[in-house]
Design a protein around this motif. Structure first.
Motif, PDB file in Angstrom:
ATOM      1  N   UNK A 329       0.839  -1.213   0.000  1.00 30.33           N
ATOM      2  CA  UNK A 329       0.000   0.000   0.000  1.00 30.33           C
ATOM      3  C   UNK A 329       0.869   1.257   0.000  1.00 30.33           C
ATOM      4  N   UNK A 330       1.866   1.262   0.860  1.00 27.30           N
ATOM      5  CA  UNK A 330       2.757   2.419   0.945  1.00 27.30           C
ATOM      6  C   UNK A 330       3.534   2.583  -0.360  1.00 27.30           C
ATOM      7  N   UNK A 331       4.006   1.469  -0.889  1.00 28.53           N
ATOM      8  CA  UNK A 331       4.750   1.523  -2.156  1.00 28.53           C
ATOM      9  C   UNK A 331       3.864   2.083  -3.268  1.00 28.53           C
ATOM     10  N   UNK A 332       2.594   1.700  -3.243  1.00 25.94           N
ATOM     11  CA  UNK A 332       1.656   2.183  -4.256  1.00 25.94           C
ATOM     12  C   UNK A 332       1.514   3.711  -4.170  1.00 25.94           C
ATOM     13  N   UNK A 333       1.430   4.222  -2.967  1.00 34.40           N
ATOM     14  CA  UNK A 333       1.297   5.673  -2.798  1.00 34.40           C
ATOM     15  C   UNK A 333       2.556   6.396  -3.289  1.00 34.40           C
ATOM     16  N   UNK A 334       3.713   5.835  -2.989  1.00 38.90           N
ATOM     17  CA  UNK A 334       4.964   6.459  -3.448  1.00 38.90           C
ATOM     18  C   UNK A 334       5.031   6.436  -4.975  1.00 38.90           C
ATOM     19  N   UNK A 335       4.570   5.345  -5.556  1.00 40.86           N
ATOM     20  CA  UNK A 335       4.557   5.281  -7.021  1.00 40.86           C
ATOM     21  C   UNK A 335       3.585   6.298  -7.622  1.00 40.86           C
ATOM     22  N   UNK A 336       2.468   6.515  -6.945  1.00 38.58           N
ATOM     23  CA  UNK A 336       1.536   7.526  -7.455  1.00 38.58           C
ATOM     24  C   UNK A 336       2.212   8.898  -7.479  1.00 38.58           C
ATOM     25  N   UNK A 337       2.944   9.176  -6.409  1.00 41.11           N
ATOM     26  CA  UNK A 337       3.667  10.447  -6.332  1.00 41.11           C
ATOM     27  C   UNK A 337       4.661  10.552  -7.494  1.00 41.11           C
ATOM     28  N   UNK A 338       5.375   9.476  -7.710  1.00 38.24           N
ATOM     29  CA  UNK A 338       6.374   9.436  -8.790  1.00 38.24           C
ATOM     30  C   UNK A 338       5.702   9.646 -10.151  1.00 38.24           C
ATOM     31  N   UNK A 339       4.581   9.002 -10.363  1.00 32.55           N
ATOM     32  CA  UNK A 339       3.893   9.118 -11.648  1.00 32.55           C
ATOM     33  C   UNK A 339       3.430  10.555 -11.896  1.00 32.55           C
ATOM     34  N   UNK A 340       2.904  11.196 -10.867  1.00 33.84           N
ATOM     35  CA  UNK A 340       2.477  12.585 -11.042  1.00 33.84           C
ATOM     36  C   UNK A 340       3.686  13.454 -11.401  1.00 33.84           C
ATOM     37  N   UNK A 341       4.799  13.207 -10.738  1.00 32.44           N
ATOM     38  CA  UNK A 341       6.007  13.986 -11.057  1.00 32.44           C
ATOM     39  C   UNK A 341       6.491  13.714 -12.480  1.00 32.44           C
TER      40      UNK A 341
END
Lengths: 476, 148
Positions: A329-341
């Motif tokens: 779950x945490x990894x998914x949130x970090x990836x979302x952040x990365x994708x937006x960037x």
């Protein structure tokens, strides 16, 4: 001895069941995760022209069609013997980021946030995104808007939100325009705020789940994912890296197009999904995990400012690899952040607007492999074609299948921890939900949009040693 | 589109013959003033955000149980919400409930059911499906005229 069956498992994509074998005292002896649907897409491909494959493969899944289109397009690139032009590759990357964003938003905000924010023991009737709506409509609204953003990019660039077919062998079919960019730019600030808020909130909640983190799939396994040439987080191109639970690099620089030389698949009679493994280690020792957790474990850095900050913090959770599947779950949130960037970066990339979007060639090879990182992990498409370009054989190695062994281990560990003899007969919602939640960590996507139903009732059958039904619990 | 527009959402799978009748209704309504259309395979929660900016929303759906083209108000949604609804395809009632709950939407929602029989795999509408689509488009236009 009795057996506890949860069928179907809810809040996942597809159809599956969980069987828990109890001992005479009522404690869990073992548990298995069965995938009960069969689709046979590989067989359907045979006889189809290879240039039709991306459109056909788009139909494999309604949640991650872009991944299948991309892997299929890349396999087509290889059959043609070409590299797609830079503008086409940028578009493919953009749409892949958008898809990961919308798929992760679905997983976090719609499917898992009810457990994570309302608690595993909340009443089933409340433990949904609609239950969250009552307690925090603003949070749900943000989640829905975030997913809408990802889908809007797919729709704008790919032509359709679901099953876009804009990419094919050699490139893509339409140019990216400044109008597309301008609309995306209007969405970006809100998307960044939403992901940041969700990440901060989730990290504050993590202490509540100490037991679940330790008990819902915390065993060791290998981790496999794509990395860039520099070893960074990568979703579209690059090479395969494998690390073990200690964080040690087991294999690096593996060519995804030769996946069959280092990966193999085992079968079990009780599941329609195969059990892939790292060939040199054999089965089941070579079982590995893919997806957000694996990607963050194999990558040395993210390559964007905010995601790198979060990734450094993430890696401090363990001296080796972060092995607890709850941290998907945490990894998914970090990836979302990365994708937006990454989406923001691409908006100022002039190559994205290039006029050359299609490399033209005729059939130059008889075998093609394409891979990319799908939301749930590494995806491989492998085709063989005849002289007329008709597919004679196809193999799709899907991310969820690669997590199959890990999901089984997670269910088994969760059942042993939470279905204890002391609670025999007390198979309450919280216990059952934890079994399902162990699966939801992986966000498995077991099928596609061909479902014709909108409700998935949960039925639990408790059977005696002689197989007779002793008790049925139905949740609607 | 302004907040006064009507949003017509057609849902169904055009690769299942008459399940594509709703999409055909959208073709027939194209160009109608004040009408925005959306053609989707299945309803998704994100549509709540689109609905929030409309005055009226019309769901169009092929229905094997319908005997005639039928236009009905979407019922009070709260009674229909199920915990698992959002894992796959929510109903019109549930999408409307989300629009109301999340965005404070207070507009009118109706559903136009199109009687069809053939939902087998394959493209193209049957004669009955085409007739249903034409009658459906006419019924939606009449409804919008009466509300104007």
């Amino acid at each position: 001895m009795t057996r506890l069956v949860i069928e179907p498992v809810t809040r996942i994509e597809g159809h599956a069941k969980i069987t828990v074998q109890l001992d005479d005292a009522g404690a869990a002896r073992s548990a298995r995760f069965h995938v009960t649907e069969f689709r046979g897409f590989e067989k359907l491909c045979e006889g189809r022209p290879f240039h039709e494959m991306p459109g056909l493969m788009s139909r494999v899944c309604g949640i991650c069609p872009v991944s299948h289109v991309l892997a299929s397009s890349k396999a087509g690139d290889m059959l043609l013997g070409v590299d797609a032009p830079p503008a086409a590759q940028r578009q493919r990357r953009l749409v892949n980021y958008a898809q990961i964003l919308q798929s992760h938003a679905l997983s976090f905000f719609y499917l898992s946030a009810p457990d994570l924010l309302l608690g595993m023991d909340a009443p089933a009737a409340k433990r949904s995104v609609l239950g969250l709506l009552e307690s925090d409509a603003g949070f749900v609204r943000r989640g829905i808007r975030l997913r809408q953003f990802g889908q809007r990019i797919i729709e704008m660039v790919g032509g359709k939100r679901v099953h876009p077919g804009w990419s094919g062998p050699g490139g893509v079919h339409q140019r990216f325009t400044t109008a597309h960019r301008d609309e995306i730019l209007t969405w970006l600030p809100e998307a960044m705020v939403t992901v940041s808020l969700a990440l901060d909130r989730y990290k504050r909640e993590l202490d509540r789940f100490e037991d679940e983190i330790a008990s819902m799939g915390s065993g060791g396994s290998l981790f496999l994912g794509t990395v860039s040439d520099e070893g960074g987080l990568e979703y579209y191109d690059g090479h395969i890296r494998i690390v073990d639970a200690g964080g040690n690099c087991i294999a690096d620089g593996l060519d995804a197009r030769r996946y069959h030389t280092f990966l193999a698949e085992a079968s079990e009679e009780w599941s329609f999904v195969k059990f892939p493994y790292y060939r040199p280690f054999g089965y089941p020792q070579g079982s590995y995990r893919v997806g957000p957790l694996a990607r963050l474990n194999v990558a040395r850095f993210a390559g964007t400012t905010a995601a790198d900050r979060e990734l450094r913090e993430f890696k401090q959770r363990s001296a080796g690899a972060v092995a607890e599947s709850f941290h998907y779950h945490l990894a998914r949130l970090i990836e979302m952040l990365h994708c937006v960037e990454r989406i923001e970066e691409l908006m100022s990339d002039r190559e994205l607007f290039g006029e050359e979007i299609q490399a033209r060639a005729s059939l130059n090879r008889r075998e093609g492999v394409g891979s990319c990182e799908a939301p749930r992990g590494t995806l491989f498409h492998h085709y063989r074609v005849d002289d007329n370009g008709l597919v004679t054989w196809a193999n799709l190695l899907i991310a969820t299948a690669q997590n199959n062994q890990a999901m089984n281990a997670a269910v088994d560990q969760t059942a042993r921890r939470f279905l204890t003899a002391a609670r025999a007969g007390d198979h309450d919602e919280g216990l059952l939900n934890r079994l399902e939640a162990a699966i939801r960590c992986y966000d498995p996507c077991l099928s596609c949009s061909t479902h014709a139903l909108g409700q998935m009732p949960l039925v639990v059958d408790v059977r005696g040693a002689d197989g007779t039904l002793q008790r049925r619990i139905t949740r609607r | 589109m302004t907040s006064r527009h009507t949003l017509v959402i057609a849902f169904g799978n055009p690769l299942r013959h008459d399940d594509g009748a709703a999409a055909r209704v959208l073709e027939l309504l194209r160009g109608t003033e004040g009408v925005e259309t959306r053609d989707v395979q299945q309803l998704t929660p994100e549509l709540a955000s689109d609905i929030a900016s409309a005055r009226v929303v019309v769901f169009v759906d092929a229905d094997v149980l319908a005997k005639t083209v039928r236009i009905e108000r979407v019922q009070s949604a709260d009674r229909y919400i199920t915990p698992s609804a959002l894992t796959h395809a929510p109903s019109p009632e549930e999408v409307v409930a989300l629009a109301r709950g999340l965005f404070g939407w207070s507009g009118v929602a109706i559903i136009c059911a199109l009687p069809v029989r053939d939902l087998s795999a394959g493209e193209g509408l049957s004669r009955r499906g085409e007739i249903s689509a034409r009658l459906g488009a006419r019924a939606v236009r009449r409804f919008l005229r009466e509300r104007a």
